[in-house]
Design an enzyme around this catalytic site. Structure first.
Site, PDB file in Angstrom:
ATOM      1  CG  HIS A 180      -1.879  -1.071   1.353  1.00 41.73           C
ATOM      2  ND1 HIS A 180      -1.738  -2.073   2.280  1.00 41.73           N
ATOM      3  CD2 HIS A 180      -3.004  -1.341   0.651  1.00 41.73           C
ATOM      4  CE1 HIS A 180      -2.750  -2.916   2.156  1.00 41.73           C
ATOM      5  NE2 HIS A 180      -3.534  -2.506   1.183  1.00 41.73           N
ATOM      6  CD  GLN A 187     -13.628  -5.468  -2.324  1.00 43.06           C
ATOM      7  OE1 GLN A 187     -13.875  -4.275  -2.513  1.00 43.06           O
ATOM      8  NE2 GLN A 187     -12.408  -5.954  -2.504  1.00 43.06           N
ATOM      9  CE  LYS A 204      -1.336 -10.522  -3.416  1.00 40.51           C
ATOM     10  NZ  LYS A 204      -2.763 -10.458  -3.305  1.00 40.51           N
ATOM     11  CB  SER A 210      -1.606 -10.326   0.629  1.00 45.02           C
ATOM     12  OG  SER A 210      -2.950 -10.496   1.034  1.00 45.02           O
ATOM     13  CB  SER A 211      -4.223  -7.154   4.393  1.00 48.06           C
ATOM     14  OG  SER A 211      -3.913  -5.905   3.815  1.00 48.06           O
TER      15      SER A 211
HETATM   16  O1  PAF Z   1      -7.659  -3.913  -3.758  1.00 48.97           O
HETATM   17  C1  PAF Z   1      -8.337  -3.573  -2.766  1.00 48.97           C
HETATM   18  O2  PAF Z   1      -7.836  -3.410  -1.653  1.00 48.97           O
HETATM   19  C2  PAF Z   1      -9.829  -3.396  -2.927  1.00 48.97           C
HETATM   20  O3  PAF Z   1     -10.354  -4.309  -3.834  1.00 48.97           O
HETATM   21  C3  PAF Z   1     -10.236  -1.949  -3.291  1.00 48.97           C
HETATM   22  C4  PAF Z   1      -9.673  -1.548  -4.639  1.00 48.97           C
HETATM   23  C5  PAF Z   1      -9.732  -1.001  -2.217  1.00 48.97           C
HETATM   24  C6  PAF Z   1     -11.758  -1.845  -3.359  1.00 48.97           C
HETATM   25  O4  PAF Z   1     -12.356  -2.174  -2.154  1.00 48.97           O
END
Ligand code: PAF
Length: 276
Positions: free
Chosen positions: A32, A56, A145, A181-182
């Protein structure tokens, strides 16, 4: 650094141009921060959103247990010189009666992640479209990623004439190659070691391509490594066209290898350009 939680508060603090925007789901890591640093370099004003987007996540996925640490995230963003953090609650972002969705249709969202996570991309494009409307960025930054997500967002931006550039930023990796990745925090110590083999498999495909082997041979080289990972259920490995995600029989420039699969405690995905 301003921290705002209500969508209606944004308009009064945003400049009319020059906004670089990094959407995130928080629990920030160096991947990030690479997006934030790139945004900081290229824009006079940097906005970051932190929102674990319920839309999502599928019903059997990890929405509730997705890692969260707001105080730590805010400290990291402050240190990077971010101007604005948008941190809405689900009920402010999707108020009661919410009924509007943005969906990229067709093969781009039906294959690979789309096939394994029904509804996932519809959730991503809906949240990102709403965030673009609220933050009005000139540039928006996404990690390579989640390569299929990046291509789906580029499609949406083009189709809906969003007046912004989508910037893809290379994946940041651990020293052994595991993509940051988290969700890596879920990995058991044993599976954490094994997880580096995903990248080794992608590298094997790239080596095979460089050595002049066919797409099928490159795929076989990668699968030979993936097959040795204990407790790992492969969802897919494929070598695809980088723009359409159509599986390839012959090499094309930018051909991309994709991999995804599950340890019992976590699902991992990764990808690599394997043909220049
Ligand atoms: O990649 C992510 O962390 C998420 O899919 C995003 C783009 C912030 C949308 O929630």
């Amino acid at each position: 650094m301003r921290v705002l939680r209500l969508p209606e508060e944004l308009a009064s603090v945003l400049p009319s141009k020059g906004v670089g925007f990094v959407p995130t789901m928080g629990y920030l890591h160096e991947g990030h921060l690479a997006l934030v640093r790139r945004a900081r370099k290229e824009n006079p004003f940097v906005a970051v959103s932190i929102f674990v987007n319920p839309l999502q996540f599928g019903p059997s996925e990890d929405y509730e247990r997705y890692p969260r640490d707001e105080a730590r995230d805010l400290g990291m963003l402050e240190a990077e010189g971010v101007d604005l953090v948008f941190l809405p609650s689900p009920k402010d972002f999707y108020p009661e009666g919410y009924a509007t969705y943005v969906e990229v249709t067709g093969p781009l969202t039906e294959r690979f992640e789309g096939a394994h996570r029904p509804g996932h991309f519809r959730g991503v494009t809906t949240v990102v479209a709403k965030l673009f409307h609220l933050l009005r960025p000139e540039r928006a930054y996404f990690g390579e990623k989640d390569y299929q997500q990046l291509v789906v967002i580029r499609r949406m931006v083009k189709d809906l004439h969003f007046p912004l550039s989508v910037v893809g930023v290379p994946t940041v990796r651990e020293p052994d190659g595991l993509a940051l990745s988290s969700r890596n925090v879920y990995l058991t110590p044993e599976h954490r070691k094994e997880a580096a083999k995903l990248y080794q498999a992608l590298l094997a495909a790239r080596e095979a391509a460089r050595a002049g082997h066919s797409v099928d041979e490159a795929e076989a080289a990668a699968r030979a490594i993936l097959d040795t990972i204990p407790d790992f259920a492969l969802d897919y490995f494929a070598i695809v066209h980088p723009g359409t995600f159509a599986p390839l029989e012959d090499w094309v420039p930018g051909a991309r290898a994709l991999v995804a699969g599950r340890f019992p405690e976590v699902r991992l995905i990764d990808n690599l350009e394997v043909y220049p």
